[in-house]
Design a protein around this motif. Sequence first.
Motif, PDB file in Angstrom:
ATOM      1  N   SER A 159       0.831  -1.201   0.000  1.00 56.68           N
ATOM      2  CA  SER A 159       0.000   0.000   0.000  1.00 56.68           C
ATOM      3  C   SER A 159       0.866   1.252   0.000  1.00 56.68           C
ATOM      4  O   SER A 159       0.550   2.251  -0.650  1.00 56.68           O
ATOM      5  N   SER A 170       0.946   4.134  -2.932  1.00 57.10           N
ATOM      6  CA  SER A 170       0.755   5.539  -2.591  1.00 57.10           C
ATOM      7  C   SER A 170       1.892   6.394  -3.148  1.00 57.10           C
ATOM      8  O   SER A 170       1.659   7.473  -3.706  1.00 57.10           O
ATOM      9  N   GLU A 204      -3.622  -0.378   9.579  1.00 55.59           N
ATOM     10  CA  GLU A 204      -4.808  -1.229   9.508  1.00 55.59           C
ATOM     11  C   GLU A 204      -5.507  -1.325  10.863  1.00 55.59           C
ATOM     12  O   GLU A 204      -6.743  -1.354  10.934  1.00 55.59           O
ATOM     13  N   ILE A 248      -7.339   1.957  11.420  1.00 55.82           N
ATOM     14  CA  ILE A 248      -8.556   2.044  10.623  1.00 55.82           C
ATOM     15  C   ILE A 248      -9.644   1.167  11.217  1.00 55.82           C
ATOM     16  O   ILE A 248     -10.821   1.522  11.240  1.00 55.82           O
ATOM     17  N   GLN A 282      -6.776  14.478   2.603  1.00 54.20           N
ATOM     18  CA  GLN A 282      -7.134  13.365   3.478  1.00 54.20           C
ATOM     19  C   GLN A 282      -7.378  13.812   4.908  1.00 54.20           C
ATOM     20  O   GLN A 282      -8.234  13.251   5.602  1.00 54.20           O
ATOM     21  N   GLU A 316     -11.014  14.941   6.124  1.00 53.94           N
ATOM     22  CA  GLU A 316     -12.150  14.016   6.201  1.00 53.94           C
ATOM     23  C   GLU A 316     -11.899  12.992   7.295  1.00 53.94           C
ATOM     24  O   GLU A 316     -10.747  12.736   7.662  1.00 53.94           O
ATOM     25  N   HIS A 369     -11.360   6.597   7.211  1.00 56.05           N
ATOM     26  CA  HIS A 369     -12.187   5.706   6.389  1.00 56.05           C
ATOM     27  C   HIS A 369     -11.365   4.495   5.980  1.00 56.05           C
ATOM     28  O   HIS A 369     -10.142   4.465   6.172  1.00 56.05           O
ATOM     29  N   ALA A 370     -12.047   3.498   5.417  1.00 56.64           N
ATOM     30  CA  ALA A 370     -11.385   2.244   5.046  1.00 56.64           C
ATOM     31  C   ALA A 370     -11.264   2.084   3.538  1.00 56.64           C
ATOM     32  O   ALA A 370     -10.967   0.987   3.055  1.00 56.64           O
ATOM     33  N   ARG A 371     -11.434   3.146   2.791  1.00 53.06           N
ATOM     34  CA  ARG A 371     -11.428   3.026   1.332  1.00 53.06           C
ATOM     35  C   ARG A 371     -10.074   2.612   0.767  1.00 53.06           C
ATOM     36  O   ARG A 371      -9.999   2.023  -0.322  1.00 53.06           O
ATOM     37  N   SER A 372      -9.000   2.906   1.480  1.00 47.57           N
ATOM     38  CA  SER A 372      -7.665   2.616   0.959  1.00 47.57           C
ATOM     39  C   SER A 372      -7.092   1.290   1.437  1.00 47.57           C
ATOM     40  O   SER A 372      -5.982   0.923   1.042  1.00 47.57           O
ATOM     41  N   ARG A 402      -5.924  -1.418  -1.162  1.00 42.64           N
ATOM     42  CA  ARG A 402      -6.102  -0.750  -2.449  1.00 42.64           C
ATOM     43  C   ARG A 402      -5.105  -1.252  -3.486  1.00 42.64           C
ATOM     44  O   ARG A 402      -5.398  -1.296  -4.688  1.00 42.64           O
ATOM     45  N   HIS A 444      -6.019  -3.858  -6.314  1.00 47.00           N
ATOM     46  CA  HIS A 444      -6.734  -3.490  -7.543  1.00 47.00           C
ATOM     47  C   HIS A 444      -5.775  -3.260  -8.706  1.00 47.00           C
ATOM     48  O   HIS A 444      -6.205  -3.203  -9.867  1.00 47.00           O
TER      49      HIS A 444
END
Length: 208
Positions: free
Chosen positions: A74, A78, A124, A127, A166, A169, A172-175, A178, A181
């Motif tokens: 990750s 990034s 992790e 989060i 970032q 906000e 969040h767990a969107r990343s 990631r 993908h």
Amino acid sequence: EADSLTPTLTAVWLTAALSILWPLAFWMLGWWMSLDPNAARITEKLPENYFYLGWIATLFPRATIIHCRRDPRSVALSCWMTSFTGIDWANDEAHIVSRLEQYQRLMDHWERVLPLSLLAVDYETMIGDFAKAARQLVESLGLPWNESCLEFHRHQRPVRTASVSQVREPVHARSLERWSHYADQLPSLFQPLSAMSTRWSRSGSGPS
């Protein structure tokens, strides 16, 4: 032998070193205090501070090191997807991999020899339960809890880093995961880091 480090030579060396290091430490403290004379504590969060932990331990022996960890795949993604100014290694897949491998090697060394308190905070875990992780971190630092720690995104302080959007906000767990993908598109970036990621996960730091 003539070249051996005798107690007298050791004392001379330490005296010379301290004559340089102490003024440097006071100069740095003075510079930080000029930013906010009322600050009780200082947080220095440059990503490459891990290079200098030996110097930090020497100059500031009461410092606490917070080691922010994340799945290296990750981190690699990034770096690859962010347009950093003046960080050339983040534009090359092989250089990113080498950088992360050497970072892990150096942190393994510091964890063995560093005479400072070193707190590991895993992305992790943070989060997964931000409130619990934040409270544990604040408690580990010996600081009183403040609910505003959970409302960091509401602060209006200026931000001049790549994370400017970032920090505005909530967590969040969107990343999470990631990188998966892009596994087919960037195999040369992720495959060399698989061993490090497996070790990282088995240590209890990452997702199982």
